[in-house]
Design an enzyme around this catalytic site. Structure first.
Site, PDB file in Angstrom:
ATOM      1  N   GLY A   1       0.841  -1.211   0.000  1.00  0.00           N
ATOM      2  CA  GLY A   1       0.000   0.000   0.000  1.00  0.00           C
ATOM      3  C   GLY A   1       0.864   1.245   0.000  1.00  0.00           C
ATOM      4  O   GLY A   1       0.650   2.178  -0.796  1.00  0.00           O
ATOM      5  N   HIS A   2       1.879   1.250   0.892  1.00  0.00           N
ATOM      6  CA  HIS A   2       2.814   2.377   0.912  1.00  0.00           C
ATOM      7  C   HIS A   2       3.564   2.469  -0.420  1.00  0.00           C
ATOM      8  O   HIS A   2       3.763   3.562  -0.958  1.00  0.00           O
ATOM      9  CB  HIS A   2       3.850   2.204   2.027  1.00  0.00           C
TER      10      HIS A   2
ATOM     11  N   ARG B   1      -0.413  -3.165  10.662  1.00  0.00           N
ATOM     12  CA  ARG B   1      -0.904  -3.909  11.826  1.00  0.00           C
ATOM     13  C   ARG B   1      -1.343  -5.328  11.473  1.00  0.00           C
ATOM     14  O   ARG B   1      -1.486  -6.175  12.367  1.00  0.00           O
ATOM     15  CB  ARG B   1      -2.058  -3.162  12.491  1.00  0.00           C
TER      16      ARG B   1
HETATM   17  P1  AMP Z   1       0.929   4.746   7.909  1.00  0.00           P
HETATM   18  O1  AMP Z   1       2.339   4.280   7.789  1.00  0.00           O
HETATM   19  O2  AMP Z   1      -0.022   3.679   8.349  1.00  0.00           O
HETATM   20  O3  AMP Z   1       0.774   6.040   8.655  1.00  0.00           O
HETATM   21  O4  AMP Z   1       0.469   5.076   6.437  1.00  0.00           O
HETATM   22  C1  AMP Z   1       1.158   6.018   5.659  1.00  0.00           C
HETATM   23  C2  AMP Z   1       0.291   6.423   4.496  1.00  0.00           C
HETATM   24  O5  AMP Z   1       0.003   5.265   3.708  1.00  0.00           O
HETATM   25  C3  AMP Z   1      -1.059   6.998   4.946  1.00  0.00           C
HETATM   26  O6  AMP Z   1      -1.412   8.069   4.088  1.00  0.00           O
HETATM   27  C4  AMP Z   1      -1.989   5.829   4.778  1.00  0.00           C
HETATM   28  O7  AMP Z   1      -3.328   6.201   4.541  1.00  0.00           O
HETATM   29  C5  AMP Z   1      -1.403   5.156   3.558  1.00  0.00           C
HETATM   30  N1  AMP Z   1      -1.790   3.744   3.510  1.00  0.00           N
HETATM   31  C6  AMP Z   1      -1.554   2.799   4.444  1.00  0.00           C
HETATM   32  N2  AMP Z   1      -2.100   1.630   4.064  1.00  0.00           N
HETATM   33  C7  AMP Z   1      -2.709   1.852   2.870  1.00  0.00           C
HETATM   34  C8  AMP Z   1      -3.464   1.045   1.964  1.00  0.00           C
HETATM   35  N3  AMP Z   1      -3.725  -0.234   2.212  1.00  0.00           N
HETATM   36  N4  AMP Z   1      -3.931   1.623   0.833  1.00  0.00           N
HETATM   37  C9  AMP Z   1      -3.690   2.943   0.575  1.00  0.00           C
HETATM   38  N5  AMP Z   1      -2.985   3.747   1.378  1.00  0.00           N
HETATM   39  C10 AMP Z   1      -2.507   3.211   2.508  1.00  0.00           C
END
Ligand code: AMP
Length: 282
Positions: A35-36, A188
């Site tokens: 996703g990232h 997670r």
């Molecule tokens: P995090 O590391 O969880 O703070 O996520 C960093 C960025 O990646 C944030 O903008 C999240 O919304 C995005 N993100 C995390 N998981 C996904 C996913 N499965 N699909 C799209 N964006 C994601």
């Protein structure tokens, strides 16, 4: 790719790159997954010959639960490789001590969108998000920044922050990236037991069923209640919320002609998962 571990290193890395097209920022908390990586590739495409900056910073200020912070997965070496492979020019990886002065006294609180959904069950969380993102904006001075719709409320609040504080950054929302089984990718997910990992894709299945029911005219409250009921039928699952709201205000959907959002947070054992889907009447 340059790696900056301090604010000074970041400024030095960015100074020669400024003014040559866009500077696109993708903030993350690390434990990077596909996703990232998708967001990073979108940033690369958006930046063109400009600059892509990623940050990997597990922001303690946005964790209202010390156990959640301690248990959050950390994979810094893999994160460097993911950034390298997906077109990042500058990776900012500060420590909490580098990021925050110990006696900091400024807070940054959005007071309307933050009161519902995750904001209701995670007090202080979005103030921590706003603070760190505003600091990253000040440090990187990006022209653009990309955030995932997986954290739909976060994106809505950051849009409000940028609007209300006149921050000169264009925000882009990226669609949710899912596994083949439909589960929204999340750092997670790695903490789920095998049983809960097997059950977790049902979140997206229930949301998809809800979208079809809503399109066919089912009452909003019933659609949300059905998702809650189905999730609560899974042994060991505890629903934090399952709510159908206005996709922009995140509060009650006063006009069903507007785009709606069905958002869910549920505990699968001791892991809290979130997901959402946009809905409209057919
Ligand atoms: P995090 O590391 O969880 O703070 O996520 C960093 C960025 O990646 C944030 O903008 C999240 O919304 C995005 N993100 C995390 N998981 C996904 C996913 N499965 N699909 C799209 N964006 C994601």
């Amino acid at each position: 790719m340059q790696i900056a571990r301090s604010k000074d290193e970041l400024r030095a890395a960015l100074a020669p790159l400024r003014g040559a097209g866009k500077v696109v920022l993708v903030p993350t908390m690390g434990a990077l997954h596909e996703g990232h990586a998708t967001l990073l590739r979108q940033a690369r495409q958006l930046a063109g010959d400009g600059t892509v900056v990623a940050s990997v910073f597990l922001n303690p200020v946005q964790f209202n639960d010390a156990h959640d912070l301690a248990a959050y997965p950390r994979t810094p070496e893999d994160d460097v490789e993911t950034c390298r492979r997906n077109g990042v020019d500058v990776l900012f990886m500060p420590t909490p001590d580098e990021m925050y002065c110990a006696d900091r006294t400024i807070t940054l609180e959005e007071t309307h969108l933050s009161t519902v959904l995750c904001g209701a069950s995670r007090p202080g969380h979005f103030a921590g998000v706003c603070l760190v993102v505003d600091k990253l904006f000040n440090l990187v001075q990006p022209t653009d920044a990309i955030f995932g719709k997986k954290d739909y409320q976060q994106l809505a609040i950051l849009r409000r922050m940028v609007r209300d504080l006149d921050i000169p950054v264009t925000l882009h929302g990226a669609e949710i990236v899912r596994g083949e089984d439909g589960l929204a990718l999340s750092s997670r997910n790695a903490r789920l037991t095998p049983e809960f990992r097997a059950a977790a894709p049902s979140i997206h299945r229930f949301l998809t069923e809800a979208r079809a029911d809503y399109a066919q005219g089912a009452p909003a409250a019933e659609v949300a209640a059905a998702v809650r009921r189905k999730l609560e039928a899974i042994p060991g699952v505890r629903v934090d919320y399952a709510e159908l709201v206005d996709a922009e205000t995140l509060h009650e959907l006063a006009d069903e002609k507007r785009l709606a959002l069905l958002a869910v947070a549920a505990w699968f054992g001791d892991v809290r998962l979130i997901d959402n889907i946009e809905l409209s009447r057919a």
